[in-house]
Design a protein around this motif. Sequence first.
Motif, PDB file in Angstrom:
ATOM      1  N   ALA A 545       0.836  -1.196   0.000  1.00 34.80           N
ATOM      2  CA  ALA A 545       0.000   0.000   0.000  1.00 34.80           C
ATOM      3  C   ALA A 545       0.877   1.253   0.000  1.00 34.80           C
ATOM      4  O   ALA A 545       2.028   1.229   0.458  1.00 34.80           O
ATOM      5  N   ALA A 546       0.316   2.331  -0.516  1.00 31.72           N
ATOM      6  CA  ALA A 546       1.043   3.599  -0.520  1.00 31.72           C
ATOM      7  C   ALA A 546       1.270   4.070   0.910  1.00 31.72           C
ATOM      8  O   ALA A 546       0.346   4.086   1.732  1.00 31.72           O
ATOM      9  N   LEU A 547       2.505   4.440   1.229  1.00 29.19           N
ATOM     10  CA  LEU A 547       2.807   4.963   2.556  1.00 29.19           C
ATOM     11  C   LEU A 547       2.326   6.402   2.668  1.00 29.19           C
ATOM     12  O   LEU A 547       2.126   7.080   1.652  1.00 29.19           O
ATOM     13  N   PRO A 548       2.139   6.893   3.883  1.00 28.93           N
ATOM     14  CA  PRO A 548       1.756   8.298   4.044  1.00 28.93           C
ATOM     15  C   PRO A 548       2.796   9.215   3.392  1.00 28.93           C
ATOM     16  O   PRO A 548       3.968   8.844   3.238  1.00 28.93           O
ATOM     17  N   PRO A 549       2.399  10.419   3.001  1.00 32.71           N
ATOM     18  CA  PRO A 549       3.333  11.343   2.333  1.00 32.71           C
ATOM     19  C   PRO A 549       4.612  11.554   3.151  1.00 32.71           C
ATOM     20  O   PRO A 549       4.567  11.735   4.370  1.00 32.71           O
ATOM     21  N   GLY A 550       5.739  11.473   2.453  1.00 28.21           N
ATOM     22  CA  GLY A 550       7.018  11.725   3.102  1.00 28.21           C
ATOM     23  C   GLY A 550       7.694  10.484   3.635  1.00 28.21           C
ATOM     24  O   GLY A 550       8.858  10.541   4.053  1.00 28.21           O
ATOM     25  N   TYR A 551       7.000   9.342   3.633  1.00 26.06           N
ATOM     26  CA  TYR A 551       7.585   8.094   4.139  1.00 26.06           C
ATOM     27  C   TYR A 551       8.095   7.251   2.976  1.00 26.06           C
ATOM     28  O   TYR A 551       7.534   7.261   1.875  1.00 26.06           O
ATOM     29  N   GLN A 552       9.137   6.499   3.251  1.00 22.89           N
ATOM     30  CA  GLN A 552       9.665   5.540   2.281  1.00 22.89           C
ATOM     31  C   GLN A 552      10.256   4.366   3.051  1.00 22.89           C
ATOM     32  O   GLN A 552      10.795   4.539   4.151  1.00 22.89           O
ATOM     33  N   LEU A 553      10.148   3.173   2.473  1.00 23.50           N
ATOM     34  CA  LEU A 553      10.650   1.968   3.143  1.00 23.50           C
ATOM     35  C   LEU A 553      11.674   1.286   2.261  1.00 23.50           C
ATOM     36  O   LEU A 553      11.372   0.891   1.132  1.00 23.50           O
ATOM     37  N   PHE A 618      21.565  -7.833  12.854  1.00 21.74           N
ATOM     38  CA  PHE A 618      20.482  -8.380  12.045  1.00 21.74           C
ATOM     39  C   PHE A 618      20.161  -7.381  10.942  1.00 21.74           C
ATOM     40  O   PHE A 618      20.451  -6.182  11.051  1.00 21.74           O
ATOM     41  N   PHE A 619      19.574  -7.871   9.846  1.00 17.08           N
ATOM     42  CA  PHE A 619      19.110  -7.002   8.773  1.00 17.08           C
ATOM     43  C   PHE A 619      17.662  -6.596   9.034  1.00 17.08           C
ATOM     44  O   PHE A 619      16.819  -7.440   9.348  1.00 17.08           O
ATOM     45  N   TYR A 620      17.371  -5.310   8.861  1.00 13.05           N
ATOM     46  CA  TYR A 620      16.018  -4.810   9.043  1.00 13.05           C
ATOM     47  C   TYR A 620      15.607  -3.944   7.845  1.00 13.05           C
ATOM     48  O   TYR A 620      16.459  -3.328   7.186  1.00 13.05           O
ATOM     49  N   ASP A 621      14.299  -3.860   7.606  1.00 16.14           N
ATOM     50  CA  ASP A 621      13.785  -2.792   6.757  1.00 16.14           C
ATOM     51  C   ASP A 621      14.068  -1.462   7.453  1.00 16.14           C
ATOM     52  O   ASP A 621      14.086  -1.390   8.687  1.00 16.14           O
ATOM     53  N   VAL A 622      14.268  -0.419   6.667  1.00 15.63           N
ATOM     54  CA  VAL A 622      14.516   0.909   7.228  1.00 15.63           C
ATOM     55  C   VAL A 622      13.437   1.863   6.740  1.00 15.63           C
ATOM     56  O   VAL A 622      13.203   2.004   5.538  1.00 15.63           O
ATOM     57  N   GLU A 631      14.669   5.050  10.541  1.00 12.04           N
ATOM     58  CA  GLU A 631      14.484   4.166  11.675  1.00 12.04           C
ATOM     59  C   GLU A 631      14.397   2.709  11.218  1.00 12.04           C
ATOM     60  O   GLU A 631      13.546   2.364  10.391  1.00 12.04           O
ATOM     61  N   PRO A 632      15.270   1.851  11.736  1.00 10.20           N
ATOM     62  CA  PRO A 632      15.119   0.433  11.422  1.00 10.20           C
ATOM     63  C   PRO A 632      13.841  -0.113  12.048  1.00 10.20           C
ATOM     64  O   PRO A 632      13.530   0.188  13.198  1.00 10.20           O
ATOM     65  N   VAL A 633      13.115  -0.893  11.279  1.00  8.48           N
ATOM     66  CA  VAL A 633      11.912  -1.555  11.801  1.00  8.48           C
ATOM     67  C   VAL A 633      12.388  -2.853  12.445  1.00  8.48           C
ATOM     68  O   VAL A 633      12.591  -3.861  11.778  1.00  8.48           O
ATOM     69  N   ARG A 634      12.573  -2.826  13.758  1.00  9.46           N
ATOM     70  CA  ARG A 634      13.272  -3.909  14.453  1.00  9.46           C
ATOM     71  C   ARG A 634      12.392  -5.133  14.689  1.00  9.46           C
ATOM     72  O   ARG A 634      12.249  -5.636  15.806  1.00  9.46           O
ATOM     73  N   LEU A 635      11.800  -5.601  13.604  1.00 11.71           N
ATOM     74  CA  LEU A 635      11.002  -6.821  13.651  1.00 11.71           C
ATOM     75  C   LEU A 635      11.854  -7.933  13.050  1.00 11.71           C
ATOM     76  O   LEU A 635      12.060  -7.989  11.839  1.00 11.71           O
ATOM     77  N   ARG A 636      12.382  -8.811  13.912  1.00 11.02           N
ATOM     78  CA  ARG A 636      13.253  -9.881  13.433  1.00 11.02           C
ATOM     79  C   ARG A 636      12.383 -10.956  12.778  1.00 11.02           C
ATOM     80  O   ARG A 636      11.680 -11.709  13.459  1.00 11.02           O
ATOM     81  N   SER A 637      12.472 -10.990  11.471  1.00 13.60           N
ATOM     82  CA  SER A 637      11.628 -11.898  10.696  1.00 13.60           C
ATOM     83  C   SER A 637      12.445 -12.529   9.582  1.00 13.60           C
ATOM     84  O   SER A 637      13.634 -12.245   9.415  1.00 13.60           O
ATOM     85  N   MET A 638      11.773 -13.355   8.808  1.00 15.87           N
ATOM     86  CA  MET A 638      12.418 -13.980   7.656  1.00 15.87           C
ATOM     87  C   MET A 638      13.011 -12.939   6.720  1.00 15.87           C
ATOM     88  O   MET A 638      14.000 -13.202   6.022  1.00 15.87           O
ATOM     89  N   VAL A 639      12.440 -11.741   6.715  1.00 21.14           N
ATOM     90  CA  VAL A 639      12.960 -10.647   5.891  1.00 21.14           C
ATOM     91  C   VAL A 639      14.449 -10.431   6.153  1.00 21.14           C
ATOM     92  O   VAL A 639      15.239 -10.238   5.225  1.00 21.14           O
ATOM     93  N   GLY A 640      14.863 -10.468   7.421  1.00 22.30           N
ATOM     94  CA  GLY A 640      16.252 -10.216   7.772  1.00 22.30           C
ATOM     95  C   GLY A 640      17.181 -11.385   7.554  1.00 22.30           C
ATOM     96  O   GLY A 640      18.405 -11.232   7.620  1.00 22.30           O
TER      97      GLY A 640
END
Length: 877
Positions: A545-553, A618-622, A631-640
């Motif tokens: 989904a589109a993130l709120p204005p100004g956000y990027q992942l 660990f690797f995180y989405d940022v 800000e790193p999204v500190r959810l340790r998941s298969m993504v990392g």
Amino acid sequence: MTATPDTRMLETTEGQRLAQQDAERWREWGPYLSERQWGTVREDYSADGDAWAYFPHEHARSRAYRWGEDGLAGFSDKAQRWCLGLALWNERDAILKERLFGLDNAEGNHGEDVKELYFFVDGVPSHAYMRMLYKYPHAAFPYADLISENARRGLADAEYEILDTGVFEDNCYCDVSVEYAKHQPDDIFMRVTVHNRSDQPTRLQVLPQLWARNDWSWTFDAPKPQLMLDGEQVLARHPELPDRHLGARGEDGLEWLFCENETNYPRLDGQPAPGPFKDGINDYVVEGVHSAIRRDSGTKVAARFVVELAGMESKTLYLRFAPVDAPQVNARKLFEQRRQEADDFYAALQRGMADDDARNVQRQALAGLLWSKQLYYFDVNQWLDGDPAQPAPPPERLHIRNTHWRHLSNFDILSMPDTWEYPWYASWDQGFQAVAMALIDPAYAKQQLLLLVKDRFMHPNGQLPAYEWRFDDANPPVHAWASWRVYQQDKALNGVGDMDFLERIFHKLLLNFSWWVNRKDAEGRNLFQGGFLGLDNIALFDRSAALPPGYQLDQADGTAWVAAYALDLMRIGLELAKRNAVYVDIAVKFFEHFLYIAGAINRVDDSAEGLWDEQDLFFYDVLHRPDGQNEPVRLRSMVGLMPLFAVLVLEQREHEGLEGLRERLLGFMKHRPDLARLVSRWNEPGQGNRLLLALLRGERTKDLLRRMLDEQEFLSTFGVRSLSKAFAEQPLALKMNGNTLSASYQPGESDSRLYGGNSNWRGPLWMPVNYMLIESLREFHRYYADNFSVEYPTGSGYLASLEDVADSLSQRLTRLFLRDENGSRPSMVGYASLEADPASRDLVLFHEYFHGETGRGLGASHQTGWSALVALLLQPK
């Protein structure tokens, strides 16, 4: 290394069939009907895009399908011009059992779910022999009970399954075995064996059916096939095929019933129309409406048998659909012969497999793959605009989905992830399915991979279609990996690699790789986005989904997948360079691109933030916020863990003769020594002059594996969890745009409706990513050998090589399906009564995903699309 076929398969009758020039003729007829055509996007002409509501199960018996056919134990030619299937009636149900029943996405408390007991038991790639089993209760099928009870239950409750209703108690049901055998490629026999599992007598009406796919109701003056009574047989006349005869016989007498495969408008819309309609046979058998059928002709026909069964008795009936001049054949002997040929084929494949239970599991996994083939017919341009002979579709639908995919025109046999729950292809499922299928049929596997890069599939901008609900979504780019693996398996079986296949697909994948770089790297920093990438609810929010204005992942998994993609294309390019040196330049280009991505994800310089977190190792989405904070999204998941997938060992002995390769690599090393030092280790020869390319060096690899192999985080008894167990007691919370988002470890079904709620990546085990982890560990070991060891499990004090870890993870995954010391299969714990029944205990289902603690099968129950990868794990190395 991917498991490879045994060359002795080629010496069997089935192996020789597949190797002959007429192999495609043998594949002309197969199990190409869907288990569910209703509720699909293809059949949806609504104004709001609610495919489930527009074409529900209640309409399926009465409304003609536009884009394909479904049926119980279905079999057809590749174009579904003629379709075979089975109908049953226990004389208590309100409708014939012509197709499998299940709940739609809104009805199920965890999304759509089939509510039947059926098993794909056996089959061979030519479809010269196929067998499946359906369990039909003596009592009325509990349609209303399943709908109402599941509606009452919430996300936190277990699903209410058919076994929970009590209709199978005391073995009050019939096992209905359906087999197909071909005498010749176009001479089809069907055998139906009904076994009463109760000690009480019962009566069952068995109605094998033949019908023509309706391709005449959509345009004016289209020719119409005909089925006509011709003595004791039925003559089948189709404008595109030679005439054929349908015959049937059984211990009891039969009655031929005809109707038309056309919509019952009076019932559905209240509009007058002449019959008989698609539901005519149903209305005659169940309700006694004589005007609902004809006795002499139509486009749908059933051979009606009324079968009386004493307690524990079995009866068999036969159907034959063959050219009119076909010779007489002893049907019983034909089935014995074809079944023996199947036994010989799998005996050759499983020659090194001693355990009978493992052989059974592997054979059923492959049977599921074979039964999951389906004609996928969808012309998006025609679908959007509507048909000349039908009312114009509502204009609102032009703005709902797939508007920019008008080029897509599919009319092909494709492997489905699950022919009931997911009766449509998905691009990354297709890759895993092809790798598993290559174990027994590399030719079909190659054809499947090539299909998705054809102009009728691939978007002009280079994107591969994701799935019909949203073709423009992004599935992980596994196509190059799958193409290389299938190439290897084909080479191992036939002794020579199909370089033409590799070259054809390589050129198309160049376009797709460019699409990823241009569309999913927003700022050209070699850090990628991608959306949900097949992982549904794994994130705190919907990443598509589109993130709120100004956000990027920036996504760790998106970046890892593209890095792995670059390595796979490099590997293919180097293989092609063996016969055409021009590919050296292209291969080196992907080598360079990989290193730029590796530099970005590891933050070699200040031009990128990087995705490795030194605090958590660990690797995180940022998440990039509007105020400039990252800000790193500190959810340790298969993504990392997915950065482990990007690994390649270059063998000097394989590539040292390629002109200019060494010079190009050395030149890049001198130009960017920072990147070479960080990830390549190419100036540190390994065992046998091997060079390693990976996103992680030794210590960082150990840091990541320390998390992955920790039983309090990712390591389960049955594999690697999709989310760390650490979040069970302490869910992660994140504030974004004034909202607080959270996620916790959920080892079973999802407590969220994100992405439909019918799958869960917040804790359960998923076969495809576990398979990729195992393969990646083996590749790392190929470089390090026994010089690199990790504590396994973390905290145990035991050191293991990466190959030992891969072997152990493989054993944990296969343990899901194999009988344990108590004689139970962990994945089948939800089917306790079947597990306790000697007649059913060898039946195995292959679920979409598995409980992170118990291993119980969850989600789609016939997901041999990718859970069939267990067949490769069971295959001796």
